[in-house]
Scaffold this active site. Sequence first.
Site, PDB file in Angstrom:
ATOM      1  N   ASP A  16      23.638  66.993  36.600  1.00 54.83           N
ATOM      2  CA  ASP A  16      23.254  66.999  34.919  1.00 54.83           C
ATOM      3  C   ASP A  16      24.598  67.137  34.200  1.00 54.83           C
ATOM      4  O   ASP A  16      25.427  67.785  34.539  1.00 54.83           O
ATOM      5  CB  ASP A  16      22.123  67.639  34.890  1.00 54.83           C
ATOM      6  CG  ASP A  16      21.523  67.127  33.758  1.00 54.83           C
ATOM      7  OD1 ASP A  16      21.911  66.197  32.992  1.00 54.83           O
ATOM      8  OD2 ASP A  16      20.568  68.026  33.092  1.00 54.83           O
ATOM      9  N   HIS A  33      29.766  59.392  34.143  1.00 53.70           N
ATOM     10  CA  HIS A  33      29.079  59.107  35.517  1.00 53.70           C
ATOM     11  C   HIS A  33      30.254  58.797  36.312  1.00 53.70           C
ATOM     12  O   HIS A  33      30.273  59.321  37.445  1.00 53.70           O
ATOM     13  CB  HIS A  33      28.336  57.729  35.320  1.00 53.70           C
ATOM     14  CG  HIS A  33      27.099  58.117  34.522  1.00 53.70           C
ATOM     15  ND1 HIS A  33      26.360  59.297  34.397  1.00 53.70           N
ATOM     16  CD2 HIS A  33      26.545  57.461  33.632  1.00 53.70           C
ATOM     17  CE1 HIS A  33      25.433  59.265  33.724  1.00 53.70           C
ATOM     18  NE2 HIS A  33      25.437  58.024  33.184  1.00 53.70           N
ATOM     19  N   GLU A  63      12.806  57.785  35.744  1.00 53.77           N
ATOM     20  CA  GLU A  63      12.857  57.702  34.107  1.00 53.77           C
ATOM     21  C   GLU A  63      14.212  57.018  33.766  1.00 53.77           C
ATOM     22  O   GLU A  63      14.334  56.699  32.559  1.00 53.77           O
ATOM     23  CB  GLU A  63      12.715  59.148  33.677  1.00 53.77           C
ATOM     24  CG  GLU A  63      11.357  59.805  33.930  1.00 53.77           C
ATOM     25  CD  GLU A  63      11.129  60.243  35.528  1.00 53.77           C
ATOM     26  OE1 GLU A  63      12.075  60.227  36.100  1.00 53.77           O
ATOM     27  OE2 GLU A  63       9.849  60.091  35.693  1.00 53.77           O
ATOM     28  N   TRP A  65      15.663  54.390  34.274  1.00 52.26           N
ATOM     29  CA  TRP A  65      15.422  52.659  34.054  1.00 52.26           C
ATOM     30  C   TRP A  65      15.600  52.755  32.272  1.00 52.26           C
ATOM     31  O   TRP A  65      15.793  51.781  31.692  1.00 52.26           O
ATOM     32  CB  TRP A  65      14.431  52.233  34.511  1.00 52.26           C
ATOM     33  CG  TRP A  65      14.567  52.089  35.921  1.00 52.26           C
ATOM     34  CD1 TRP A  65      13.790  52.555  36.901  1.00 52.26           C
ATOM     35  CD2 TRP A  65      15.411  51.177  36.592  1.00 52.26           C
ATOM     36  NE1 TRP A  65      14.200  52.057  38.125  1.00 52.26           N
ATOM     37  CE2 TRP A  65      15.302  51.204  37.934  1.00 52.26           C
ATOM     38  CE3 TRP A  65      16.480  50.322  36.195  1.00 52.26           C
ATOM     39  CZ2 TRP A  65      15.963  50.433  39.073  1.00 52.26           C
ATOM     40  CZ3 TRP A  65      17.308  49.521  37.074  1.00 52.26           C
ATOM     41  CH2 TRP A  65      17.085  49.672  38.585  1.00 52.26           C
ATOM     42  N   LEU A 127      27.026  65.627  58.471  1.00 55.63           N
ATOM     43  CA  LEU A 127      26.344  66.053  57.293  1.00 55.63           C
ATOM     44  C   LEU A 127      25.569  64.757  57.000  1.00 55.63           C
ATOM     45  O   LEU A 127      25.745  63.607  57.104  1.00 55.63           O
ATOM     46  CB  LEU A 127      27.354  66.285  56.200  1.00 55.63           C
ATOM     47  CG  LEU A 127      26.633  66.301  54.530  1.00 55.63           C
ATOM     48  CD1 LEU A 127      26.025  67.610  54.533  1.00 55.63           C
ATOM     49  CD2 LEU A 127      27.757  66.152  53.511  1.00 55.63           C
TER      50      LEU A 127
HETATM   51  C1  FPP Z   1      22.521  62.996  34.895  1.00 54.79           C
HETATM   52  O1  FPP Z   1      23.773  63.338  33.777  1.00 54.79           O
HETATM   53  C2  FPP Z   1      23.491  62.140  35.867  1.00 54.79           C
HETATM   54  C3  FPP Z   1      22.963  60.766  36.148  1.00 54.79           C
HETATM   55  C4  FPP Z   1      21.842  60.181  35.344  1.00 54.79           C
HETATM   56  C5  FPP Z   1      23.590  59.951  37.071  1.00 54.79           C
HETATM   57  C6  FPP Z   1      24.320  60.573  38.292  1.00 54.79           C
HETATM   58  C7  FPP Z   1      25.390  59.624  38.875  1.00 54.79           C
HETATM   59  C8  FPP Z   1      26.534  59.994  39.217  1.00 54.79           C
HETATM   60  C9  FPP Z   1      27.039  61.206  39.314  1.00 54.79           C
HETATM   61  C10 FPP Z   1      27.410  58.715  39.700  1.00 54.79           C
HETATM   62  C11 FPP Z   1      27.732  58.680  41.260  1.00 54.79           C
HETATM   63  C12 FPP Z   1      26.657  59.156  42.273  1.00 54.79           C
HETATM   64  C13 FPP Z   1      26.769  58.780  43.439  1.00 54.79           C
HETATM   65  C14 FPP Z   1      25.756  59.436  44.493  1.00 54.79           C
HETATM   66  C15 FPP Z   1      27.417  57.560  43.867  1.00 54.79           C
HETATM   67  P1  FPP Z   1      23.416  62.712  32.159  1.00 54.79           P
HETATM   68  O2  FPP Z   1      23.862  61.496  31.990  1.00 54.79           O
HETATM   69  O3  FPP Z   1      21.801  62.935  32.101  1.00 54.79           O
HETATM   70  O4  FPP Z   1      23.773  63.832  31.410  1.00 54.79           O
HETATM   71  P2  FPP Z   1      23.454  64.402  29.916  1.00 54.79           P
HETATM   72  O5  FPP Z   1      22.241  65.357  30.113  1.00 54.79           O
HETATM   73  O6  FPP Z   1      24.583  65.161  29.699  1.00 54.79           O
HETATM   74  O7  FPP Z   1      23.228  63.280  29.044  1.00 54.79           O
END
Ligand code: FPP
Length: 236
Positions: A16, A33, A63, A65, A127
């Site tokens: 997060d 991301h 969620e 989406w 792993l």
């Molecule tokens: C939450 O942060 C993160 C996500 C919804 C996406 C996580 C995806 C990656 C790290 C991309 C790569 C992953 C793989 C496994 C290839 P947020 O956007 O909700 O952050 P915020 O709470 O600060 O808005």
Amino acid sequence: MSTKKSLPKHVAIIMDGNGRWAKLRGKKRYEGHIQGVESVRRVVRAAADTGVEYLTLYAFSTENWGRPAEEVEALMTLFCSCVINETPELIEQGVKVTIIGRRSRFSQEVNERLDEIERRTAEGKVLNLILALDYSSRTEITEAVRGIAVKVAEGSLLPEQISEQLIDQHLYTAGIPDPDLVIRTSGECRLSNFLLWQASYAEFYFPQTLWPDFTEQDFRDALEVYASRDRRYGIV
Ligand code: FPP
């Protein structure tokens, strides 16, 4: 009886803080991301090096989406590019990738990429990397209940044969041990529909660090905190 376990067998992470990391730098959310992929690389390496056997990453919740189309599109592109770019390194590291979650809403291209990474890494022995994509724990439990109900209705299962193990076997995570440690970065302290059944006895760790800033050392610190905890499983 209580047990001190020095090393978790299974670590699950809610990655997060990508959006906040980007906002703090005046960037678009999806750039957080993209940066978050670096942390994924670091953590996979750290998990393999420390002897953690299972690492589950919450990469896209059901969620999610509901996020703006531009962000969802960017995440789909990122998942596809990760498969293309990361698979050789994962194979070299002995990482076996498994996808959990619903696959039906992803495009054909995304599904083909996800099949590809599972197929090409299937022999990994170091792993187990589990990626939760379009994952919702409540949906997972609902589907498990439905599957069990169908067997009872068909007469191939008696209600008294329904046990915790049987429910385990009907979850997406069948065959994967429960997480010992759940980490959520960015200071948020909630599970957000992640592994609700499986995390019943997990230890929780909530560092303030935003996911794109999460380092190998942060992962090792989490393992240290885990090692200092006393797991009681409801027993004194
Ligand atoms: C939450 O942060 C993160 C996500 C919804 C996406 C996580 C995806 C990656 C790290 C991309 C790569 C992953 C793989 C496994 C290839 P947020 O956007 O909700 O952050 P915020 O709470 O600060 O808005």
